[in-house]
Design an enzyme around this catalytic site. Structure first.
Site, PDB file in Angstrom:
ATOM      1  N   TYR A   1       0.906  -1.428  -0.229  1.00  0.00           N
ATOM      2  CA  TYR A   1       0.040  -0.306   0.051  1.00  0.00           C
ATOM      3  C   TYR A   1       0.873   1.116  -0.136  1.00  0.00           C
ATOM      4  O   TYR A   1       0.224   2.062  -0.347  1.00  0.00           O
ATOM      5  CB  TYR A   1      -1.154   0.059   0.989  1.00  0.00           C
TER       6      TYR A   1
ATOM      7  N   LYS B   1       4.308 -15.034   3.278  1.00  0.00           N
ATOM      8  CA  LYS B   1       4.257 -15.701   2.088  1.00  0.00           C
ATOM      9  C   LYS B   1       5.688 -16.199   2.044  1.00  0.00           C
ATOM     10  O   LYS B   1       6.318 -15.471   1.209  1.00  0.00           O
ATOM     11  CB  LYS B   1       3.468 -14.931   0.621  1.00  0.00           C
TER      12      LYS B   1
ATOM     13  N   ASP C   1      -1.953 -18.197   1.205  1.00  0.00           N
ATOM     14  CA  ASP C   1      -3.234 -19.293   0.525  1.00  0.00           C
ATOM     15  C   ASP C   1      -3.146 -20.437   1.422  1.00  0.00           C
ATOM     16  O   ASP C   1      -4.628 -20.649   1.185  1.00  0.00           O
ATOM     17  CB  ASP C   1      -2.086 -19.745  -0.527  1.00  0.00           C
TER      18      ASP C   1
ATOM     19  N   ASP D   1      -6.098  -7.289   3.821  1.00  0.00           N
ATOM     20  CA  ASP D   1      -7.349  -7.057   3.469  1.00  0.00           C
ATOM     21  C   ASP D   1      -7.522  -7.918   3.707  1.00  0.00           C
ATOM     22  O   ASP D   1      -9.664  -7.945   2.752  1.00  0.00           O
ATOM     23  CB  ASP D   1      -6.944  -5.674   2.502  1.00  0.00           C
TER      24      ASP D   1
ATOM     25  N   ASP E   1     -11.941  -9.742   4.396  1.00  0.00           N
ATOM     26  CA  ASP E   1     -13.433  -9.654   3.858  1.00  0.00           C
ATOM     27  C   ASP E   1     -13.910 -11.133   4.032  1.00  0.00           C
ATOM     28  O   ASP E   1     -14.554 -11.566   4.107  1.00  0.00           O
ATOM     29  CB  ASP E   1     -13.266  -9.084   2.722  1.00  0.00           C
TER      30      ASP E   1
HETATM   31  C1  IPM Z   1     -10.218  -1.304   3.987  1.00  0.00           C
HETATM   32  C2  IPM Z   1     -10.483  -0.977   2.563  1.00  0.00           C
HETATM   33  C3  IPM Z   1      -9.288  -0.185   2.461  1.00  0.00           C
HETATM   34  C4  IPM Z   1      -7.723  -0.785   2.475  1.00  0.00           C
HETATM   35  C5  IPM Z   1      -9.080   0.720   0.935  1.00  0.00           C
HETATM   36  C6  IPM Z   1     -10.435   1.389   0.934  1.00  0.00           C
HETATM   37  C7  IPM Z   1      -7.956   1.002   0.300  1.00  0.00           C
HETATM   38  O1  IPM Z   1     -10.631  -2.471   1.751  1.00  0.00           O
HETATM   39  O2  IPM Z   1     -10.061  -1.221   5.085  1.00  0.00           O
HETATM   40  O3  IPM Z   1     -10.513  -2.602   4.206  1.00  0.00           O
HETATM   41  O4  IPM Z   1      -7.097  -1.451   1.816  1.00  0.00           O
HETATM   42  O5  IPM Z   1      -7.128  -0.749   3.532  1.00  0.00           O
HETATM   43 MN    MN Z   2     -10.853  -4.202   2.034  1.00  0.00          MN
END
Ligand code: IPM
Ligand code: MN
Ligand code: NAD
Length: 363
Positions: free
Chosen positions: A147, A196, A228, A252, A256
């Protein structure tokens, strides 16, 4: 009477809808617990681009710095579709968020994925896998890695070449490592460090530093795992994890996935922290352009983020616990937004604002 100042950054998409509900809850609990909250609301992300031409105006950054904590919604639009994405990269909504995290020194992102027993029907996993549920704390490094490395698009030999640098400095790994070990100690003593290291130098440095920390922190049972197979193991046996620590991009992606097995992205809160009590609190999910403006988003991740704000930044532990209990009660009473609604008898389908009201009523 204690007074705390909070900067609210509603942002884009469902951001204003979910932040409104979290504010309702915060105002009510402050009333009940006898402290007061002073909110300052500022433009951020795409909303700030529309007003001031940049995603993180100076005034917004200053207001965050002047507060004890920041309550954020989400930023961004349909990537590649919204006009914000025809701006140069550093002027887009996401650049504002990355810059905010960096400038506030928020290197530690906590994302707790807990499957509430009432939400088993919203979990896509089989019952025998869910067992008696799971409660995983993900610690995501937030101001390093891919990032924040150099990026470029150049032309070489007549074709476009894109580069994204993945860089980690030893001190960045060590400081997130120390937090991970101390959190693991407080949560049962097991820590899984995800990397990794079979491919990346940055991961080999990560593993070396974690191994060293592990030798100092004998009470913690440290395990290394590759990212992975961790993605696989999370859906095969989520109960195998207690505290996970990983670098920015892996965190990240895995968070999710964790959100979905815990019922919905709309359920996963987050706290972004630095060296002191100051923090930024936001749901882990995004601006959800597909459902924005319809009053159907799930505000619980934001409300649970507000509970983390009360606990971590304000030290109002009782207030935090009361908010969490109110959320559990709402779920037990069958309150469901669309994303966690399974249609089972006893469930009530609620809008975003009805869900906020329902939580307030349980306080
Ligand atoms: C998160 C989001 C952010 C990230 C994006 C919007 C920059 O996906 O907070 O998880 O990747 O950190
Ligand atoms: Mn995210
Ligand atoms: P998203 O997280 O916005 O949405 C993914 C899916 O989850 C969608 O179907 C959405 O409707 C659903 N969802 C998310 N939050 C929900 C909630 N509270 N209630 C119910 N459903 C919910 O991801 P995306 O669509 O890939 O990205 C949209 C935008 O959000 C992009 O601009 C992205 O950059 C941005 N984003 C911002 C943040 C942030 O502000 N921290 C985080 C992630 C993505």
């Amino acid at each position: 009477k204690m007074q705390y100042s909070i900067c609210a950054l509603p942002g884009d998409g469902i951001g204003p809808e979910i932040v409104r509900e979290a504010r309702k809850v915060l105002e009510k609990i402050a009333d009940l617990e006898g402290f007061s909250l002073k909110f300052t609301e500022k433009a951020f992300g795409g909303a700030a681009i529309d007003l001031y031409g940049e995603p993180l105006p100076e005034d917004t950054l200053e207001a965050c710095k002047a507060s004890e904590a920041v309550l954020m919604g989400s930023i961004g639009g349909k990537v590649g579709v919204s006009p914000w994405y025809s701006l140069p990269v550093e002027k887009r909504p996401e650049a504002g968020l990355l810059s905010l995290r960096k400038q506030l020194g928020l290197f530690c992102n906590l994302r707790p994925a807990k499957l509430y027993k009432e939400l088993r029907d919203a979990c896509p996993l089989k019952e025998e896998i869910i067992g008696d549920g799971f409660d995983i704390m993900m610690i995501r490094e937030l101001t390093g890695g891919l990032y924040f490395g150099k990026r470029s698009i150049t032309e070489e030999n007549g074709e476009e070449v894109a580069r994204d640098e993945l860089i980690y400095r030893a001190h960045e790994i060590e400081r997130i490592g120390r937090i991970a070990f101390s959190l693991a100690k407080a949560r049962g003593g097991k820590l899984c460090s995800v990397d990794k290291a079979n491919v990346l130098d940055s991961s080999r440095l990560w593993r070396k530093i974690f191994t060293k920390l592990g030798e100092e922190e004998k009470e913690v049972e440290l395990r290394h795992a590759l990212v992975d197979s961790t993605a696989m193991e999370l859906v095969r046996n989520p109960r195998n994890f207690s505290v996970i620590v990983t670098e920015n991009m892996f965190g990240d992606i895995l968070s999710d996935e964790m959100a979905e097995i815990a019922g919905s992205l709309g359920m996963l809160p987050s706290a972004s922290l630095g060296e002191n009590a100051f923090g930024l609190y936001e749901p882990s999910g995004g601006s959800a352009p597909d459902i924005a403006g319809q009053n159907i988003a799930n505000p619980l991740a934001t409300i649970l983020s507000a509970a983390m704000l009360l606990e971590i930044s304000l030290g109002e532990k009782k207030a935090a616990a009361r908010v969490e209990n109110a959320v559990e009660k709402v779920l037990a009473l069958g309150g469901r937004t669309k994303d966690i609604f399974s249609g089972k008898e006893g469930e009530k389908l609620l809008s975003c604002s009805e869900m906020g009201d329902f939580v307030v009523a349980q306080l």
